[in-house]
Design a protein around this motif. Structure first.
Motif, PDB file in Angstrom:
ATOM      1  N   VAL A 163      38.792  46.379  43.391  1.00 20.74           N
ATOM      2  CA  VAL A 163      38.521  45.796  44.454  1.00 20.74           C
ATOM      3  C   VAL A 163      38.856  46.814  45.890  1.00 20.74           C
ATOM      4  O   VAL A 163      37.951  46.931  46.787  1.00 20.74           O
ATOM      5  N   TRP A 164      40.006  47.314  45.587  1.00 23.78           N
ATOM      6  CA  TRP A 164      40.196  48.674  46.541  1.00 23.78           C
ATOM      7  C   TRP A 164      39.237  49.554  46.936  1.00 23.78           C
ATOM      8  O   TRP A 164      38.838  50.143  47.950  1.00 23.78           O
ATOM      9  N   GLN A 165      38.400  50.092  45.837  1.00 23.27           N
ATOM     10  CA  GLN A 165      37.349  50.850  45.871  1.00 23.27           C
ATOM     11  C   GLN A 165      36.113  50.344  46.511  1.00 23.27           C
ATOM     12  O   GLN A 165      35.430  51.060  47.104  1.00 23.27           O
ATOM     13  N   SER A 166      35.764  49.114  46.189  1.00 18.33           N
ATOM     14  CA  SER A 166      34.215  48.653  46.513  1.00 18.33           C
ATOM     15  C   SER A 166      34.393  47.876  47.502  1.00 18.33           C
ATOM     16  O   SER A 166      33.273  47.411  47.989  1.00 18.33           O
ATOM     17  N   ALA A 215      24.742  41.973  46.817  1.00 12.85           N
ATOM     18  CA  ALA A 215      26.257  42.267  46.510  1.00 12.85           C
ATOM     19  C   ALA A 215      26.574  41.865  45.071  1.00 12.85           C
ATOM     20  O   ALA A 215      27.337  42.539  44.402  1.00 12.85           O
ATOM     21  N   PHE A 216      26.140  40.657  44.569  1.00 12.77           N
ATOM     22  CA  PHE A 216      26.672  40.224  43.409  1.00 12.77           C
ATOM     23  C   PHE A 216      25.900  40.892  42.018  1.00 12.77           C
ATOM     24  O   PHE A 216      26.414  41.526  41.239  1.00 12.77           O
ATOM     25  N   VAL A 217      24.726  41.394  42.450  1.00 13.26           N
ATOM     26  CA  VAL A 217      24.091  42.118  41.530  1.00 13.26           C
ATOM     27  C   VAL A 217      24.644  43.702  41.367  1.00 13.26           C
ATOM     28  O   VAL A 217      24.900  44.059  40.065  1.00 13.26           O
ATOM     29  N   VAL A 218      24.886  44.123  42.441  1.00 12.97           N
ATOM     30  CA  VAL A 218      25.702  45.459  42.526  1.00 12.97           C
ATOM     31  C   VAL A 218      27.032  45.539  41.710  1.00 12.97           C
ATOM     32  O   VAL A 218      27.154  46.086  40.966  1.00 12.97           O
ATOM     33  N   LEU A 219      27.732  44.533  42.222  1.00 13.74           N
ATOM     34  CA  LEU A 219      28.912  44.381  41.875  1.00 13.74           C
ATOM     35  C   LEU A 219      29.115  44.091  40.020  1.00 13.74           C
ATOM     36  O   LEU A 219      29.904  44.526  39.335  1.00 13.74           O
ATOM     37  N   MET A 220      27.950  43.068  39.604  1.00 14.71           N
ATOM     38  CA  MET A 220      28.309  42.778  38.119  1.00 14.71           C
ATOM     39  C   MET A 220      27.669  43.994  37.398  1.00 14.71           C
ATOM     40  O   MET A 220      28.447  43.990  36.301  1.00 14.71           O
ATOM     41  N   HIS A 221      26.747  44.736  37.910  1.00 14.02           N
ATOM     42  CA  HIS A 221      26.375  45.988  37.332  1.00 14.02           C
ATOM     43  C   HIS A 221      27.522  46.915  37.280  1.00 14.02           C
ATOM     44  O   HIS A 221      27.801  47.761  35.986  1.00 14.02           O
ATOM     45  N   LEU A 222      28.282  47.176  38.242  1.00 17.52           N
ATOM     46  CA  LEU A 222      29.378  47.983  38.072  1.00 17.52           C
ATOM     47  C   LEU A 222      30.423  47.417  37.159  1.00 17.52           C
ATOM     48  O   LEU A 222      31.190  48.041  36.201  1.00 17.52           O
ATOM     49  N   ALA A 223      30.714  45.983  37.210  1.00 21.05           N
ATOM     50  CA  ALA A 223      31.792  45.576  36.181  1.00 21.05           C
ATOM     51  C   ALA A 223      31.314  45.799  34.924  1.00 21.05           C
ATOM     52  O   ALA A 223      32.150  46.062  33.968  1.00 21.05           O
ATOM     53  N   ILE A 224      30.037  45.453  34.400  1.00 16.67           N
ATOM     54  CA  ILE A 224      29.702  45.300  33.086  1.00 16.67           C
ATOM     55  C   ILE A 224      29.840  46.933  32.382  1.00 16.67           C
ATOM     56  O   ILE A 224      30.292  47.057  31.346  1.00 16.67           O
ATOM     57  N   LYS A 225      29.557  47.792  33.295  1.00 16.79           N
ATOM     58  CA  LYS A 225      29.457  49.157  32.734  1.00 16.79           C
ATOM     59  C   LYS A 225      30.804  50.058  33.102  1.00 16.79           C
ATOM     60  O   LYS A 225      30.935  51.303  32.887  1.00 16.79           O
ATOM     61  N   VAL A 226      31.748  49.346  33.643  1.00 18.20           N
ATOM     62  CA  VAL A 226      33.206  49.994  33.986  1.00 18.20           C
ATOM     63  C   VAL A 226      33.692  50.683  32.666  1.00 18.20           C
ATOM     64  O   VAL A 226      33.926  50.003  31.587  1.00 18.20           O
ATOM     65  N   TYR A 227      34.136  51.897  32.854  1.00 16.44           N
ATOM     66  CA  TYR A 227      34.540  52.670  31.549  1.00 16.44           C
ATOM     67  C   TYR A 227      35.679  53.626  32.325  1.00 16.44           C
ATOM     68  O   TYR A 227      36.699  53.616  31.669  1.00 16.44           O
ATOM     69  N   ASP A 228      35.356  54.466  33.147  1.00 22.15           N
ATOM     70  CA  ASP A 228      36.125  55.630  33.675  1.00 22.15           C
ATOM     71  C   ASP A 228      37.310  54.770  34.173  1.00 22.15           C
ATOM     72  O   ASP A 228      38.305  55.508  34.048  1.00 22.15           O
ATOM     73  N   LEU A 229      37.204  53.821  34.887  1.00 20.47           N
ATOM     74  CA  LEU A 229      38.617  53.282  35.496  1.00 20.47           C
ATOM     75  C   LEU A 229      39.428  52.795  34.667  1.00 20.47           C
ATOM     76  O   LEU A 229      40.749  53.062  34.678  1.00 20.47           O
TER      77      LEU A 229
END
Length: 291
Positions: A163-166, A215-229
């Protein structure tokens, strides 16, 4: 001859890039799909087993844990980012004097990679060297914040960092939407006696549904592929408390030498993203056609 050359020149210039993308993006996506139907282990195998890997995948406890963690992370990440981003955008939309200074400050975290963000928040939340240690040095000995070491709360530390980053990025999207609202509509509402809060809640925010959807599409895409964090902050731990589909896919493909299972999880992740992106693109194209 010259006209034909001018017609074909852009295509010839773009052809190498198109071929590279076709081969190394869509080609490898198709190859991953093929591997998901094989019994590949450490090396690729082409002994097809049908949907056996898919049945095995959804029988694995680690995969179920990863899906539950993704649901928790994605829900909190999207909701909190949307609320915080909208509130900051409304604040900046008031034409405050420090807007030019505040916008870069809010957007700065998005310029960092998730690796940097995860590492920084790992240090900040570490009880031995981070926030808890600082509060103890200041004399507040009873202060305790060990979420990053707690199996029940570690997933929420990922939400805090993400959340801090996005939030700044979401703020920029909402601010652009707010600035695109016709001032005549706002003036008409003010003439009718609508207050500032009602103007936002009854008129402006409902008009920003396309921005919310984007915003939902972008954030959901980031959430699904989150790895490095995840890798930078918790490494998927403690235990499997912060396991995500992306970390599951990596571990089964390159650590456990179960390439077929890893490819299957990658295909499921791709299907998740398609389930979000395809309806969004369709709605955008449909709206564009109606215009």
């Amino acid at each position: 001859m010259i006209d034909r050359l001018q017609q074909w020149l852009p295509r010839l210039v773009l052809a190498p890039s198109f071929i590279v993308i076709l081969l190394f993006v869509y080609g490898f996506i198709a190859y991953t799909g093929v591997l998901s139907f094989t019994d590949s282990k450490m090396l690729a195998s082409y002994d097809f087993v049908g949907f056996e890997n898919y049945a095995k995948l959804f029988g694995l406890t680690n995969w179920k844990t990863a899906l539950v963690n993704l649901a928790i992370f994605a829900t909190l990440y999207i909701v909190i980012c949307s609320v915080v981003g909208l509130l900051i955008a409304i604040l900046l939309d008031q034409k405050i004097r420090a807007e030019g200074l505040l916008r870069p400050i809010y957007l700065y975290p998005m310029a960092l990679s998730f690796i940097v963000t995860g590492t920084a928040w790992k240090w900040f939340l570490d009880p031995g060297i981070g926030l808890e240690n600082i509060m103890h040095l200041w004399g507040w000995d009873s202060f305790s914040f060990t979420w990053i070491k707690d199996r029940d709360f570690a997933i929420y530390t990922l939400v805090i960092a993400a959340v801090w980053q996005s939030s700044g990025f979401v703020m920029a999207m909402f601010l652009a939407g707010l600035r695109g609202v016709d001032n005549e509509i706002i003036r008409a509402a003010q003439i009718d006696g609508a207050t500032g809060i009602r103007i936002y809640t009854r008129i402006i925010v409902p008009m920003m549904r396309p921005v919310f959807l984007s915003a939902f599409v972008v954030l959901m895409h980031l959430a699904i592929k989150v790895y490095d964090l995840v890798i930078a902050m918790t490494g998927g731990g403690p235990g499997r408390a912060t396991e995500m589909p992306a970390t599951f896919m990596y571990s089964y493909t390159f650590t456990r030498n179960q390439m077929g299972i890893g490819a299957t999880s990658a295909v499921i992740m791709l299907m998740m993203i398609f389930a979000i992106v395809v309806p969004y693109v369709y709605s955008e194209l449909s709206r564009g056609g109606r215009r």
